[in-house]
Design a protein around this motif. Structure first.
Motif, PDB file in Angstrom:
ATOM      1  N   ALA A   1       0.636  -1.142  -0.031  1.00  0.00           N
ATOM      2  CA  ALA A   1       0.019   0.040  -0.032  1.00  0.00           C
ATOM      3  C   ALA A   1       0.678   1.337  -0.109  1.00  0.00           C
ATOM      4  CB  ALA A   1      -1.128  -0.017   1.287  1.00  0.00           C
ATOM      5  N   THR A   2       2.064   1.150   0.534  1.00  0.00           N
ATOM      6  CA  THR A   2       2.871   2.361   0.623  1.00  0.00           C
ATOM      7  C   THR A   2       4.266   1.984   0.206  1.00  0.00           C
ATOM      8  OG1 THR A   2       3.814   2.103   2.763  1.00  0.00           O
ATOM      9  CG2 THR A   2       1.864   3.256   2.779  1.00  0.00           C
ATOM     10  N   ALA A   3       5.206   3.193  -0.213  1.00  0.00           N
ATOM     11  CA  ALA A   3       6.318   2.982  -0.557  1.00  0.00           C
ATOM     12  C   ALA A   3       7.268   2.460   0.501  1.00  0.00           C
ATOM     13  CB  ALA A   3       6.696   4.252  -0.893  1.00  0.00           C
ATOM     14  N   ALA A   4       6.841   2.910   1.838  1.00  0.00           N
ATOM     15  CA  ALA A   4       7.630   2.405   2.804  1.00  0.00           C
ATOM     16  C   ALA A   4       7.404   0.969   3.280  1.00  0.00           C
ATOM     17  CB  ALA A   4       7.149   3.089   4.193  1.00  0.00           C
ATOM     18  N   GLU A   5       6.327   0.281   3.068  1.00  0.00           N
ATOM     19  CA  GLU A   5       6.138  -1.165   3.102  1.00  0.00           C
ATOM     20  C   GLU A   5       6.926  -1.801   2.108  1.00  0.00           C
ATOM     21  OE1 GLU A   5       1.839  -1.632   2.906  1.00  0.00           O
ATOM     22  OE2 GLU A   5       1.381  -0.845   4.875  1.00  0.00           O
ATOM     23  N   ALA A   6       6.838  -1.251   0.824  1.00  0.00           N
ATOM     24  CA  ALA A   6       7.629  -2.109  -0.237  1.00  0.00           C
ATOM     25  C   ALA A   6       9.275  -1.979   0.107  1.00  0.00           C
ATOM     26  CB  ALA A   6       7.310  -1.168  -1.531  1.00  0.00           C
ATOM     27  N   ALA A   7       9.608  -0.815   0.681  1.00  0.00           N
ATOM     28  CA  ALA A   7      10.910  -0.703   0.848  1.00  0.00           C
ATOM     29  C   ALA A   7      11.288  -1.927   1.983  1.00  0.00           C
ATOM     30  CB  ALA A   7      11.313   0.721   1.406  1.00  0.00           C
ATOM     31  N   ASP A   8      10.426  -2.367   2.957  1.00  0.00           N
ATOM     32  CA  ASP A   8      10.720  -3.052   3.931  1.00  0.00           C
ATOM     33  C   ASP A   8      10.483  -4.596   3.470  1.00  0.00           C
ATOM     34  OD1 ASP A   8      11.495  -3.804   6.775  1.00  0.00           O
ATOM     35  OD2 ASP A   8       9.147  -4.276   7.066  1.00  0.00           O
ATOM     36  N   ALA A   9      10.472  -4.836   2.037  1.00  0.00           N
ATOM     37  CA  ALA A   9      10.067  -6.009   1.670  1.00  0.00           C
ATOM     38  C   ALA A   9      11.051  -7.151   1.729  1.00  0.00           C
ATOM     39  CB  ALA A   9       9.730  -6.147   0.209  1.00  0.00           C
ATOM     40  N   PRO A  10      12.505  -6.889   1.537  1.00  0.00           N
ATOM     41  CA  PRO A  10      13.507  -7.712   1.866  1.00  0.00           C
ATOM     42  C   PRO A  10      13.520  -8.510   3.369  1.00  0.00           C
ATOM     43  CG  PRO A  10      14.321  -6.095   0.667  1.00  0.00           C
ATOM     44  CD  PRO A  10      12.937  -5.855   1.044  1.00  0.00           C
ATOM     45  N   ALA A  11      13.158  -7.493   4.241  1.00  0.00           N
ATOM     46  CA  ALA A  11      12.928  -7.909   5.648  1.00  0.00           C
ATOM     47  C   ALA A  11      11.790  -8.723   5.973  1.00  0.00           C
ATOM     48  CB  ALA A  11      13.089  -6.632   6.686  1.00  0.00           C
ATOM     49  N   VAL A  12      10.687  -8.473   5.308  1.00  0.00           N
ATOM     50  CA  VAL A  12       9.497  -9.100   5.256  1.00  0.00           C
ATOM     51  C   VAL A  12       9.727 -10.713   4.813  1.00  0.00           C
ATOM     52  CG1 VAL A  12       7.028  -9.419   4.655  1.00  0.00           C
ATOM     53  CG2 VAL A  12       7.907  -7.355   5.363  1.00  0.00           C
ATOM     54  N   VAL A  13      10.497 -10.940   3.609  1.00  0.00           N
ATOM     55  CA  VAL A  13      10.630 -12.169   3.044  1.00  0.00           C
ATOM     56  C   VAL A  13      11.763 -12.870   4.027  1.00  0.00           C
ATOM     57  CG1 VAL A  13      11.846 -13.077   1.131  1.00  0.00           C
ATOM     58  CG2 VAL A  13      10.441 -11.219   0.680  1.00  0.00           C
ATOM     59  N   LYS A  14      12.695 -12.183   4.591  1.00  0.00           N
ATOM     60  CA  LYS A  14      13.597 -13.159   5.472  1.00  0.00           C
ATOM     61  C   LYS A  14      12.661 -13.478   6.697  1.00  0.00           C
ATOM     62  CE  LYS A  14      17.838 -12.399   8.190  1.00  0.00           C
ATOM     63  NZ  LYS A  14      18.766 -11.390   8.905  1.00  0.00           N
ATOM     64  N   ARG A  15      12.013 -12.717   7.480  1.00  0.00           N
ATOM     65  CA  ARG A  15      11.395 -13.124   8.228  1.00  0.00           C
ATOM     66  C   ARG A  15      10.595 -14.321   8.171  1.00  0.00           C
ATOM     67  NH1 ARG A  15      10.918  -7.430   9.311  1.00  0.00           N
ATOM     68  NH2 ARG A  15       8.401  -7.395   8.534  1.00  0.00           N
ATOM     69  N   ARG A  16       9.636 -14.367   6.988  1.00  0.00           N
ATOM     70  CA  ARG A  16       8.926 -15.208   6.514  1.00  0.00           C
ATOM     71  C   ARG A  16       9.296 -16.752   6.282  1.00  0.00           C
ATOM     72  NH1 ARG A  16       4.473 -11.920   2.809  1.00  0.00           N
ATOM     73  NH2 ARG A  16       3.449 -10.847   4.495  1.00  0.00           N
ATOM     74  N   SER A  17      10.595 -16.459   5.691  1.00  0.00           N
ATOM     75  CA  SER A  17      11.436 -17.450   5.464  1.00  0.00           C
ATOM     76  C   SER A  17      12.236 -18.506   6.633  1.00  0.00           C
ATOM     77  CB  SER A  17      12.816 -17.248   4.525  1.00  0.00           C
ATOM     78  OG  SER A  17      12.303 -16.680   3.216  1.00  0.00           O
ATOM     79  N   GLU A  18      12.512 -17.495   7.569  1.00  0.00           N
ATOM     80  CA  GLU A  18      13.060 -17.928   8.897  1.00  0.00           C
ATOM     81  C   GLU A  18      11.646 -18.756   9.552  1.00  0.00           C
ATOM     82  OE1 GLU A  18      14.663 -14.583  10.614  1.00  0.00           O
ATOM     83  OE2 GLU A  18      16.462 -14.561   9.812  1.00  0.00           O
ATOM     84  N   ALA A  19      10.497 -18.109   9.561  1.00  0.00           N
ATOM     85  CA  ALA A  19       9.380 -18.564  10.093  1.00  0.00           C
ATOM     86  C   ALA A  19       9.144 -20.087   9.477  1.00  0.00           C
ATOM     87  CB  ALA A  19       8.233 -17.781  10.066  1.00  0.00           C
ATOM     88  N   TRP A  20       9.151 -19.813   8.248  1.00  0.00           N
ATOM     89  CA  TRP A  20       8.888 -21.274   7.553  1.00  0.00           C
ATOM     90  C   TRP A  20       9.877 -22.445   7.741  1.00  0.00           C
ATOM     91  CZ3 TRP A  20       7.757 -17.985   2.678  1.00  0.00           C
ATOM     92  CH2 TRP A  20       6.396 -17.453   2.376  1.00  0.00           C
ATOM     93  N   ALA A  21      11.236 -21.982   7.744  1.00  0.00           N
ATOM     94  CA  ALA A  21      12.149 -22.849   8.215  1.00  0.00           C
ATOM     95  C   ALA A  21      12.048 -23.586   9.413  1.00  0.00           C
ATOM     96  CB  ALA A  21      13.487 -22.449   7.984  1.00  0.00           C
ATOM     97  N   ALA A  22      11.610 -22.800  10.245  1.00  0.00           N
ATOM     98  CA  ALA A  22      11.480 -23.198  11.737  1.00  0.00           C
ATOM     99  C   ALA A  22      10.409 -24.228  11.606  1.00  0.00           C
ATOM    100  CB  ALA A  22      11.202 -22.004  12.635  1.00  0.00           C
TER     101      ALA A  22
END
Length: 68
Positions: free
Chosen positions: A31-52
């Motif tokens: 929805a916002t540019a700030a949310e999009a800029a945080d996309a790599p961190a979101v992907v990392k958190r989700r990947s770590e959660a899925w791995a766990a």
């Protein structure tokens, strides 16, 4: 609607408004540019959660297996 959303371009590592890049290189929409800029961190958190979760699934029942 897609032109009002933001995307993170994984090639350029930049935020884009609207669908400017091919889909394999876009994360979003956001929805916002700030949310999009945080996309790599979101992907990392989700990947770590899925791995766990995968590790927990792989180890399911191993600690509580009855002795034979």
């Amino acid at each position: 609607m897609a032109d009002d959303q933001y995307w993170y371009n994984t090639l350029t590592q930049e935020v884009e408004k609207g669908r400017q890049s091919p889909s394999p290189y876009r994360l979003g929409p956001f929805a916002t540019a700030a949310e999009a800029a945080d996309a790599p961190a979101v992907v990392k958190r989700r990947s770590e959660a899925w791995a766990a979760e995968d590790e927990a699934d792989d180890n399911w029942g191993s600690a509580s297996s009855p002795a034979q």
